[in-house]
Design a protein around this motif. Structure first.
Motif, PDB file in Angstrom:
ATOM      1  N   ILE A  14       0.275   3.546  -8.578  1.00  0.00           N
ATOM      2  CA  ILE A  14       1.540   2.812  -8.535  1.00  0.00           C
ATOM      3  C   ILE A  14       2.617   3.672  -7.905  1.00  0.00           C
ATOM      4  CG2 ILE A  14       3.354   1.775  -9.951  1.00  0.00           C
ATOM      5  CD1 ILE A  14       1.198   0.952 -11.947  1.00  0.00           C
ATOM      6  N   GLU A  15       2.662   4.941  -8.295  1.00  0.00           N
ATOM      7  CA  GLU A  15       3.654   5.852  -7.734  1.00  0.00           C
ATOM      8  C   GLU A  15       3.491   5.981  -6.225  1.00  0.00           C
ATOM      9  OE1 GLU A  15       5.138  10.507  -8.246  1.00  0.00           O
ATOM     10  OE2 GLU A  15       3.423   9.746  -9.374  1.00  0.00           O
ATOM     11  N   ARG A  16       2.247   6.066  -5.765  1.00  0.00           N
ATOM     12  CA  ARG A  16       2.007   6.188  -4.329  1.00  0.00           C
ATOM     13  C   ARG A  16       2.451   4.928  -3.590  1.00  0.00           C
ATOM     14  NH1 ARG A  16      -2.754   7.675  -4.728  1.00  0.00           N
ATOM     15  NH2 ARG A  16      -3.851   5.667  -4.509  1.00  0.00           N
ATOM     16  N   GLU A  17       2.161   3.760  -4.175  1.00  0.00           N
ATOM     17  CA  GLU A  17       2.568   2.512  -3.528  1.00  0.00           C
ATOM     18  C   GLU A  17       4.089   2.362  -3.490  1.00  0.00           C
ATOM     19  OE1 GLU A  17       0.734   0.442  -1.892  1.00  0.00           O
ATOM     20  OE2 GLU A  17      -1.169   1.418  -2.379  1.00  0.00           O
ATOM     21  N   VAL A  18       4.763   2.813  -4.555  1.00  0.00           N
ATOM     22  CA  VAL A  18       6.228   2.741  -4.565  1.00  0.00           C
ATOM     23  C   VAL A  18       6.810   3.637  -3.483  1.00  0.00           C
ATOM     24  CG1 VAL A  18       8.292   3.266  -5.921  1.00  0.00           C
ATOM     25  CG2 VAL A  18       6.392   2.040  -6.975  1.00  0.00           C
ATOM     26  N   ARG A  19       6.215   4.807  -3.278  1.00  0.00           N
ATOM     27  CA  ARG A  19       6.685   5.684  -2.206  1.00  0.00           C
ATOM     28  C   ARG A  19       6.462   5.060  -0.835  1.00  0.00           C
ATOM     29  NH1 ARG A  19       4.357  11.288  -4.833  1.00  0.00           N
ATOM     30  NH2 ARG A  19       6.189  11.797  -6.089  1.00  0.00           N
ATOM     31  N   MET A  20       5.322   4.419  -0.677  1.00  0.00           N
ATOM     32  CA  MET A  20       5.075   3.725   0.593  1.00  0.00           C
ATOM     33  C   MET A  20       6.056   2.573   0.769  1.00  0.00           C
ATOM     34  SD  MET A  20       0.902   3.665   0.662  1.00  0.00           S
ATOM     35  CE  MET A  20       0.861   2.793   2.215  1.00  0.00           C
ATOM     36  N   GLN A  21       6.398   1.924  -0.327  1.00  0.00           N
ATOM     37  CA  GLN A  21       7.377   0.840  -0.270  1.00  0.00           C
ATOM     38  C   GLN A  21       8.732   1.365   0.193  1.00  0.00           C
ATOM     39  OE1 GLN A  21       9.328  -0.579  -3.897  1.00  0.00           O
ATOM     40  NE2 GLN A  21       8.266  -2.534  -3.577  1.00  0.00           N
ATOM     41  N   GLU A  22       9.145   2.492  -0.340  1.00  0.00           N
ATOM     42  CA  GLU A  22      10.417   3.100   0.077  1.00  0.00           C
ATOM     43  C   GLU A  22      10.390   3.433   1.566  1.00  0.00           C
ATOM     44  OE1 GLU A  22      13.239   3.840  -1.494  1.00  0.00           O
ATOM     45  OE2 GLU A  22      12.676   3.028  -3.445  1.00  0.00           O
ATOM     46  N   GLY A  23       9.255   3.989   2.024  1.00  0.00           N
ATOM     47  CA  GLY A  23       9.158   4.311   3.442  1.00  0.00           C
ATOM     48  C   GLY A  23       9.202   3.075   4.319  1.00  0.00           C
ATOM     49  N   ALA A  24       8.589   1.981   3.853  1.00  0.00           N
ATOM     50  CA  ALA A  24       8.611   0.737   4.633  1.00  0.00           C
ATOM     51  C   ALA A  24      10.026   0.182   4.728  1.00  0.00           C
ATOM     52  CB  ALA A  24       7.665  -0.283   3.993  1.00  0.00           C
ATOM     53  N   TYR A  25      10.793   0.269   3.619  1.00  0.00           N
ATOM     54  CA  TYR A  25      12.191  -0.179   3.661  1.00  0.00           C
ATOM     55  C   TYR A  25      12.969   0.587   4.727  1.00  0.00           C
ATOM     56  CZ  TYR A  25      12.315  -3.131  -0.532  1.00  0.00           C
ATOM     57  OH  TYR A  25      12.127  -4.131  -1.435  1.00  0.00           O
ATOM     58  N   LYS A  26      12.817   1.899   4.741  1.00  0.00           N
ATOM     59  CA  LYS A  26      13.567   2.720   5.701  1.00  0.00           C
ATOM     60  C   LYS A  26      13.133   2.426   7.130  1.00  0.00           C
ATOM     61  CE  LYS A  26      14.191   6.461   2.337  1.00  0.00           C
ATOM     62  NZ  LYS A  26      13.848   7.862   1.981  1.00  0.00           N
ATOM     63  N   LEU A  27      11.825   2.255   7.312  1.00  0.00           N
ATOM     64  CA  LEU A  27      11.325   1.962   8.653  1.00  0.00           C
ATOM     65  C   LEU A  27      11.790   0.591   9.119  1.00  0.00           C
ATOM     66  CD1 LEU A  27       9.594   3.046  10.943  1.00  0.00           C
ATOM     67  CD2 LEU A  27       7.591   2.035   9.827  1.00  0.00           C
ATOM     68  N   LEU A  28      11.818  -0.377   8.199  1.00  0.00           N
ATOM     69  CA  LEU A  28      12.270  -1.723   8.553  1.00  0.00           C
ATOM     70  C   LEU A  28      13.733  -1.720   8.963  1.00  0.00           C
ATOM     71  CD1 LEU A  28      11.316  -4.655   8.709  1.00  0.00           C
ATOM     72  CD2 LEU A  28      12.012  -4.939   6.328  1.00  0.00           C
ATOM     73  N   ALA A  29      14.531  -0.905   8.278  1.00  0.00           N
ATOM     74  CA  ALA A  29      15.950  -0.814   8.626  1.00  0.00           C
ATOM     75  C   ALA A  29      16.169  -0.188  10.000  1.00  0.00           C
ATOM     76  CB  ALA A  29      16.685  -0.010   7.553  1.00  0.00           C
ATOM     77  N   ALA A  30      15.176   0.630  10.443  1.00  0.00           N
ATOM     78  CA  ALA A  30      15.329   1.318  11.725  1.00  0.00           C
ATOM     79  C   ALA A  30      14.681   0.556  12.873  1.00  0.00           C
ATOM     80  CB  ALA A  30      14.723   2.723  11.626  1.00  0.00           C
ATOM     81  N   CYS A  31      13.983  -0.554  12.588  1.00  0.00           N
ATOM     82  CA  CYS A  31      13.281  -1.296  13.646  1.00  0.00           C
ATOM     83  C   CYS A  31      14.272  -1.950  14.603  1.00  0.00           C
ATOM     84  CB  CYS A  31      12.375  -2.370  13.032  1.00  0.00           C
ATOM     85  SG  CYS A  31      10.885  -1.712  12.272  1.00  0.00           S
ATOM     86  N   SER A  32      14.013  -1.779  15.890  1.00  0.00           N
ATOM     87  CA  SER A  32      14.856  -2.411  16.910  1.00  0.00           C
ATOM     88  C   SER A  32      14.099  -3.486  17.673  1.00  0.00           C
ATOM     89  CB  SER A  32      15.367  -1.350  17.896  1.00  0.00           C
ATOM     90  OG  SER A  32      14.285  -0.651  18.487  1.00  0.00           O
ATOM     91  N   ARG A  33      12.769  -3.527  17.528  1.00  0.00           N
ATOM     92  CA  ARG A  33      11.953  -4.517  18.232  1.00  0.00           C
ATOM     93  C   ARG A  33      11.334  -5.480  17.234  1.00  0.00           C
ATOM     94  NH1 ARG A  33       7.966  -0.731  21.334  1.00  0.00           N
ATOM     95  NH2 ARG A  33       6.765  -2.687  21.298  1.00  0.00           N
ATOM     96  N   ARG A  34      11.172  -6.720  17.695  1.00  0.00           N
ATOM     97  CA  ARG A  34      10.660  -7.772  16.824  1.00  0.00           C
ATOM     98  C   ARG A  34       9.224  -7.487  16.375  1.00  0.00           C
ATOM     99  NH1 ARG A  34      12.723 -12.752  16.542  1.00  0.00           N
ATOM    100  NH2 ARG A  34      13.771 -12.407  18.527  1.00  0.00           N
TER     101      ARG A  34
END
Length: 459
Positions: A14-34
């Motif tokens: 669960i801890e590992r998935e939550v960390r991956m979730q945090e990384g996905a949030y940050k990456l999604l905020a930085a996405c410039s392409r559809r």
């Protein structure tokens, strides 16, 4: 103690998935392409589904521990069937475009990003993303998904998610505050409650509403529209051991979208895939060792053999070295789900023996087995009875060893433009109709017309 260690391993997942979730949030905020945002949003949905599934597994484990402590849990005498592997591969979903869209190329180009989420217990896999428009007659997923350590009572949920690729979506919001991750920084023993609450809040915040207005649950989580592209449930089905067959088969889908939805696609209502299972009792030796066997055709003569219990046979070799080589066994005793195994009366020379009896309607034969040492007999008797039980629980999966493809490494692939009908027609040249056309093995009726480039199209 073993249960505690298993709970800690689930908490670590669960801890590992939550960390991956945090990384996905940050990456999604930085996405410039559809296309980037679509891929990251898919990963975030899968991550949230895994968190909720792991939380459900943790809850079941703790409930079982409480019941066991109160004396209501399973006893060591309760028989449990062996586990095995389940594989789903070569998934195809036919589409039914209107004539004006597919043949005349009229109307607005409707383009969606589609992927498949597969869940068996707390194990969740997703497929590659496929871009779908009216140039495709089938949605094809080339992934081979394998689930390990699955019992015969498994339930495999297959869900298809879609997102309108042409739809404008607002920029992703910033990632959730990193304070949640601080809950995961301590030791597992002191902060497990905070970890669980933090994981549940993170997953629920991304999946508070399901398609159709339901509440969030594993396999039905979607990131909110404020976080970039939003995937919606397009169709689903559930597969069990009763659906397992060798070869490609058709399964009905439950459609969850209407034509006025922006993520809608004209699904045929079926999917075709290869869905197989491979129980361990069919692929690995269950028991091996020396046995004295009395064959049914010679009531007075016993032979010493090195026996290997595997699949639907008890293989009798001259020695252990012969069993390791490719030599043919001297005798093969059939063991099926209908076989009866029990201890019989003591033999004056060989002592207590095991009776292996075939059902009369299949093969009226009885074999007797005895061990060199009396203390080895209970082990063989238990192994044979457990093996028969395994075969009865896995049903047709034990008729033969089904081949399971190894999962392929994910590489960028171009979308296949062909039709499922075209591929099946080539691979089954003897399946013709009276009109000379070959039909797909789908349960719903279909009319096939020549498509582009000489391919077939269904409507």
């Amino acid at each position: 103690m073993a249960d505690r260690n298993q709970e800690e391993r689930v908490l670590q997942q669960i801890e590992r998935e939550v960390r991956m979730q945090e990384g996905a949030y940050k990456l999604l905020a930085a996405c410039s392409r559809r296309d980037q945002a679509l891929e990251v949003s898919k990963s975030l949905l899968t991550c949230n589904a895994r968190i909720l599934a792991l939380l459900g597994q943790l809850q079941r484990m703790r409930r079982a521990r409480i019941l066991e402590r109160e004396g209501h849990g399973k006893t060591s005498e309760d028989a449990e069937p062996c586990t095995g592997k389940v594989s789903l591969s070569d998934l195809r979903i036919p589409l039914m475009w209107k004539d004006s869209e597919y043949f005349k190329n009229k109307g607005e180009l409707h383009r969606c990003a589609v992927f498949c989420l597969l869940q068996c217990g707390s194990d969740i896999h997703d497929t590659d993303l496929v871009m779908v428009d009216r140039t495709l007659t089938d949605i094809c997923f080339e992934d081979a998904v394998v689930f390990d350590k699955v019992g015969p009572g498994f339930s495999l949920r297959v869900e298809f998610y879609s997102c309108c690729a042409a739809e404008d979506f607002p920029p992703a919001a910033p990632a959730p505050a990193p304070r949640r991750m601080s809950f995961l920084g301590g030791s597992l023993g002191r902060s497990s409650g905070k970890k669980i609450r933090a994981a549940f809040e993170s997953a629920s915040a991304c999946g508070s509403v399901c398609p159709g207005g339901g509440t969030a649950r594993p396999g039905h989580v979607s990131p909110p529209s404020a976080l970039g592209p939003k995937y919606n449930l397009l169709a689903q089905t559930t597969l069990t051991i009763e659906h397992v067959r060798e070869g490609f088969k058709t399964h009905d889908l439950t459609l969850s979208a209407t034509e006025d939805s922006p993520f809608w696609l004209p699904l045929f209502g079926n999917m075709c895939c290869r869905f197989v299972a491979q129980p361990l009792c069919m692929t690995q030796p269950v028991m091996r060792g020396q046995l004295k066997i009395k064959l049914e055709d010679d009531a007075d003569r016993w032979g010493n053999f090195y026996c290997v219990l595997k699949g639907q046979t008890l293989l009798c070799y001259r020695s252990g070295e012969d069993s390791e080589s490719e030599d043919e066994p001297l005798h093969v005793i059939p063991i099926t789900k209908d076989t009866t195994v029990c201890t019989s009366e003591s033999h004056p020379v060989h002592g207590l023996q095991i009776s292996i009896r075939m059902q009369p309607d299949r093969e009226n034969a009885t074999y007797a087995a005895a061990t060199q040492n009396a203390e080895d007999l209970p082990g063989w008797n238990k192994a044979l009875q457990q093996h028969v039980y395994n075969l009865s629980q896995w049903k047709r999966c034990c008729d033969e060893v089904m081949k399971i493809e190894a999962p392929r490494s994910r590489k960028p692939k171009t979308a296949r433009q062909g039709s499922l009908f075209h591929e099946m027609a080539i691979s089954h040249p003897d399946r013709d109709t009276a009109a000379g056309r070959r039909l797909l093995p789908f349960s719903s009726p279909a009319v096939f017309r020549p498509g582009r480039n000489g391919q077939e199209h269904d409507e």
